[in-house]
Design a protein around this motif. Sequence first.
Motif, PDB file in Angstrom:
ATOM      1  N   UNK A 132     114.978  78.402  31.443  1.00 27.64           N
ATOM      2  CA  UNK A 132     113.679  78.348  30.758  1.00 27.64           C
ATOM      3  C   UNK A 132     112.553  77.989  31.728  1.00 27.64           C
ATOM      4  N   UNK A 133     112.718  78.360  32.994  1.00 25.04           N
ATOM      5  CA  UNK A 133     111.728  78.003  34.015  1.00 25.04           C
ATOM      6  C   UNK A 133     110.342  78.538  33.665  1.00 25.04           C
ATOM      7  N   UNK A 134     110.250  79.797  33.272  1.00 26.48           N
ATOM      8  CA  UNK A 134     108.943  80.381  32.961  1.00 26.48           C
ATOM      9  C   UNK A 134     108.251  79.617  31.843  1.00 26.48           C
ATOM     10  N   UNK A 135     108.989  79.264  30.814  1.00 28.85           N
ATOM     11  CA  UNK A 135     108.415  78.524  29.696  1.00 28.85           C
ATOM     12  C   UNK A 135     107.965  77.138  30.128  1.00 28.85           C
ATOM     13  N   UNK A 136     108.754  76.492  30.986  1.00 22.82           N
ATOM     14  CA  UNK A 136     108.413  75.137  31.433  1.00 22.82           C
ATOM     15  C   UNK A 136     107.149  75.126  32.278  1.00 22.82           C
ATOM     16  N   UNK A 137     106.894  76.212  32.993  1.00 21.91           N
ATOM     17  CA  UNK A 137     105.675  76.317  33.798  1.00 21.91           C
ATOM     18  C   UNK A 137     104.463  76.533  32.900  1.00 21.91           C
ATOM     19  N   UNK A 138     104.648  77.352  31.863  1.00 17.40           N
ATOM     20  CA  UNK A 138     103.545  77.665  30.959  1.00 17.40           C
ATOM     21  C   UNK A 138     103.227  76.522  30.007  1.00 17.40           C
ATOM     22  N   UNK A 139     104.220  75.711  29.673  1.00 13.07           N
ATOM     23  CA  UNK A 139     104.036  74.630  28.700  1.00 13.07           C
ATOM     24  C   UNK A 139     104.855  73.426  29.150  1.00 13.07           C
ATOM     25  N   UNK A 140     104.170  72.378  29.548  1.00 16.17           N
ATOM     26  CA  UNK A 140     104.841  71.197  30.112  1.00 16.17           C
ATOM     27  C   UNK A 140     105.650  70.418  29.083  1.00 16.17           C
ATOM     28  N   UNK A 141     105.537  70.761  27.810  1.00 17.51           N
ATOM     29  CA  UNK A 141     106.360  70.084  26.811  1.00 17.51           C
ATOM     30  C   UNK A 141     107.802  70.591  26.816  1.00 17.51           C
ATOM     31  N   UNK A 142     108.034  71.675  27.550  1.00 13.72           N
ATOM     32  CA  UNK A 142     109.381  72.223  27.670  1.00 13.72           C
ATOM     33  C   UNK A 142     109.920  71.957  29.069  1.00 13.72           C
ATOM     34  N   UNK A 143     111.202  71.657  29.149  1.00 11.65           N
ATOM     35  CA  UNK A 143     111.853  71.419  30.432  1.00 11.65           C
ATOM     36  C   UNK A 143     112.477  72.718  30.949  1.00 11.65           C
ATOM     37  N   UNK A 144     112.734  72.744  32.244  1.00 12.07           N
ATOM     38  CA  UNK A 144     113.471  73.859  32.825  1.00 12.07           C
ATOM     39  C   UNK A 144     114.951  73.572  32.627  1.00 12.07           C
ATOM     40  N   UNK A 145     115.539  74.267  31.669  1.00 13.31           N
ATOM     41  CA  UNK A 145     116.947  74.084  31.329  1.00 13.31           C
ATOM     42  C   UNK A 145     117.733  75.321  31.756  1.00 13.31           C
ATOM     43  N   UNK A 146     118.891  75.096  32.333  1.00 11.98           N
ATOM     44  CA  UNK A 146     119.777  76.201  32.693  1.00 11.98           C
ATOM     45  C   UNK A 146     120.871  76.323  31.640  1.00 11.98           C
ATOM     46  N   UNK A 147     121.092  77.543  31.200  1.00  6.35           N
ATOM     47  CA  UNK A 147     122.107  77.856  30.207  1.00  6.35           C
ATOM     48  C   UNK A 147     123.077  78.854  30.818  1.00  6.35           C
TER      49      UNK A 147
END
Length: 211
Positions: free
Chosen positions: A45-60
Amino acid sequence: MKTATHIALITLLASVSSIPVFADNTEHLDKKELLLTWMQGHFDSEQQSIADKEFYNIHLNMAAMWPNDPGNWLYVEQAAATHLDEPYRQRVYQVTQVSDTEFASKVYGFSNDKHYAGAYKSTNPLGELTPKDLIERQGCTVFLTWSAQQQHFAGSTKDKQCLSQLRGASYATSEVVVTKDKIVSWDRGFDSNDQQVWGAVKGGYEFIKAQ
């Protein structure tokens, strides 16, 4: 009357509405095999975490396991990008077909899970275990329905059936959308008063598949 889960799923579907429809002749493919193929791989979720700091970069990571067992099993790990060797969630999914367009993804846990951290890298994840070693998370099955128009599988758990005691919760819900190159997953916990006590607030995590 729409339930909270239905409303959440509508919100989740809206988050993937901009995904293009792929003209890849998927209509002639076996849909369970298609679902399993789309679910396997490395996502983050790296792209989402960059666009919105409320989300973490999680690997699935999801990998096929027990190739000699026809049960269609997947080993699943989730870990923060900063602690890839310390997954916070390890599960086994069993994907079965309910009807021509509906599928069930049962969720299992297992003992001594930390011992198997990183098992998705193996050619035979959890090869030491058998289905008898798994503990089903009753009520936590995710039911997914194929949409030919949207070219995705989408669904959720059943309302309040997935019991949870994490961080004061009474039950948990999961809403999921699976596409060719993306999985959107919104996991949340609620207390006995239906107040959210854990999980993302704005919407689901957007996991992009590595190419």
